[in-house]
Scaffold this motif. Structure first.
Motif, short mmCIF file in Angstrom:
data_model
loop_
_atom_site.label_atom_id
_atom_site.label_comp_id
_atom_site.label_asym_id
_atom_site.label_seq_id
_atom_site.Cartn_x
_atom_site.Cartn_y
_atom_site.Cartn_z
N GLU A 295 0.75 -1.23 0.00
CA GLU A 295 0.27 -0.27 0.21
C GLU A 295 0.74 1.22 -0.09
O GLU A 295 1.97 1.42 0.65
N VAL A 296 1.10 2.08 -1.23
CA VAL A 296 1.52 3.46 -0.96
C VAL A 296 0.78 4.55 -0.32
O VAL A 296 -0.18 4.99 -0.74
N CYS A 297 1.25 4.98 0.98
CA CYS A 297 0.71 6.15 1.65
C CYS A 297 2.20 7.12 2.29
O CYS A 297 3.55 6.52 2.26
N GLU A 298 2.01 7.97 2.31
CA GLU A 298 2.73 9.11 3.74
C GLU A 298 3.33 8.25 4.62
O GLU A 298 2.32 8.22 5.25
N LEU A 299 4.34 8.64 4.32
CA LEU A 299 4.58 7.09 6.24
C LEU A 299 6.15 8.41 6.13
O LEU A 299 6.54 8.13 7.81
N CYS A 300 6.55 9.78 6.13
CA CYS A 300 7.76 10.49 6.83
C CYS A 300 6.82 11.59 7.02
O CYS A 300 5.89 12.22 6.42
N HIS A 301 8.68 12.03 7.71
CA HIS A 301 7.51 13.94 8.63
C HIS A 301 8.76 14.82 7.26
O HIS A 301 9.96 14.36 7.10
#
Length: 154
Positions: free
Chosen positions: A148-154
């Motif tokens: 699943e591709v999703c935002e993980l970084c800050h």
């Protein structure tokens, strides 16, 4: 050590084209990028999480970035960093800290940050601290079709 057997089988099953990139021994993914002379934003770092109830999750992000635990959302569970003892058990064919970014091959769900998927190619740990696997992004995505591709970084 060379490439982890689980990764090797996964690459063969997916008929993925790849190169093995040897490099001087390194302790972290960021150091691997530096000593292998590859862009850190293209080297996939695997962070293993668990819910303390036997469910594991692989978060994959560029080695140049940090995981934002607040962005990890999967199955409404509360995820935490996995203990090293569990990593040794889950990735028996890998050296500690050199986990390949192929959760599917190890029977775990995966989240991948889009900063990686936007790259034309990707590097990932081969299971030891002296080799990287280099492949085109489309081959990598065939290798991890359920990611699943999703935002993980800050």
């Amino acid at each position: 050590m060379r490439m982890a057997a689980t990764l090797q089988r996964s690459l063969e099953r997916a008929h993925a084209r790849f190169d093995l990139v040897p490099h001087p021994h390194s302790a972290t993914s960021l150091e691997s990028a530096r000593v292998a002379n590859v862009p850190a934003e293209r080297l996939a770092k695997s962070v293993i999480l668990d819910d303390r109830h036997g469910h594991f999750l692989m978060a994959v992000l560029p080695s140049s970035r940090h995981l934002d635990m607040g962005k990890v959302r999967k199955d409404s569970k509360i995820w935490q960093l996995t203990h090293e003892a569990d990593l040794a058990r889950l990735f028996k064919d890998c050296e500690l800290g050199a986990v390949p970014a192929v959760g599917d091959a190890y029977g775990m769900n995966m989240l991948v940050d889009p900063q990686l998927t936007r790259q034309r190619d990707i590097y990932l740990e081969a299971g030891d601290h002296e080799n990287l696997v280099h492949m085109r992004m489309d081959d990598y995505l065939k290798l991890v079709p359920d990611a699943e591709v999703c935002e993980l970084c800050h």
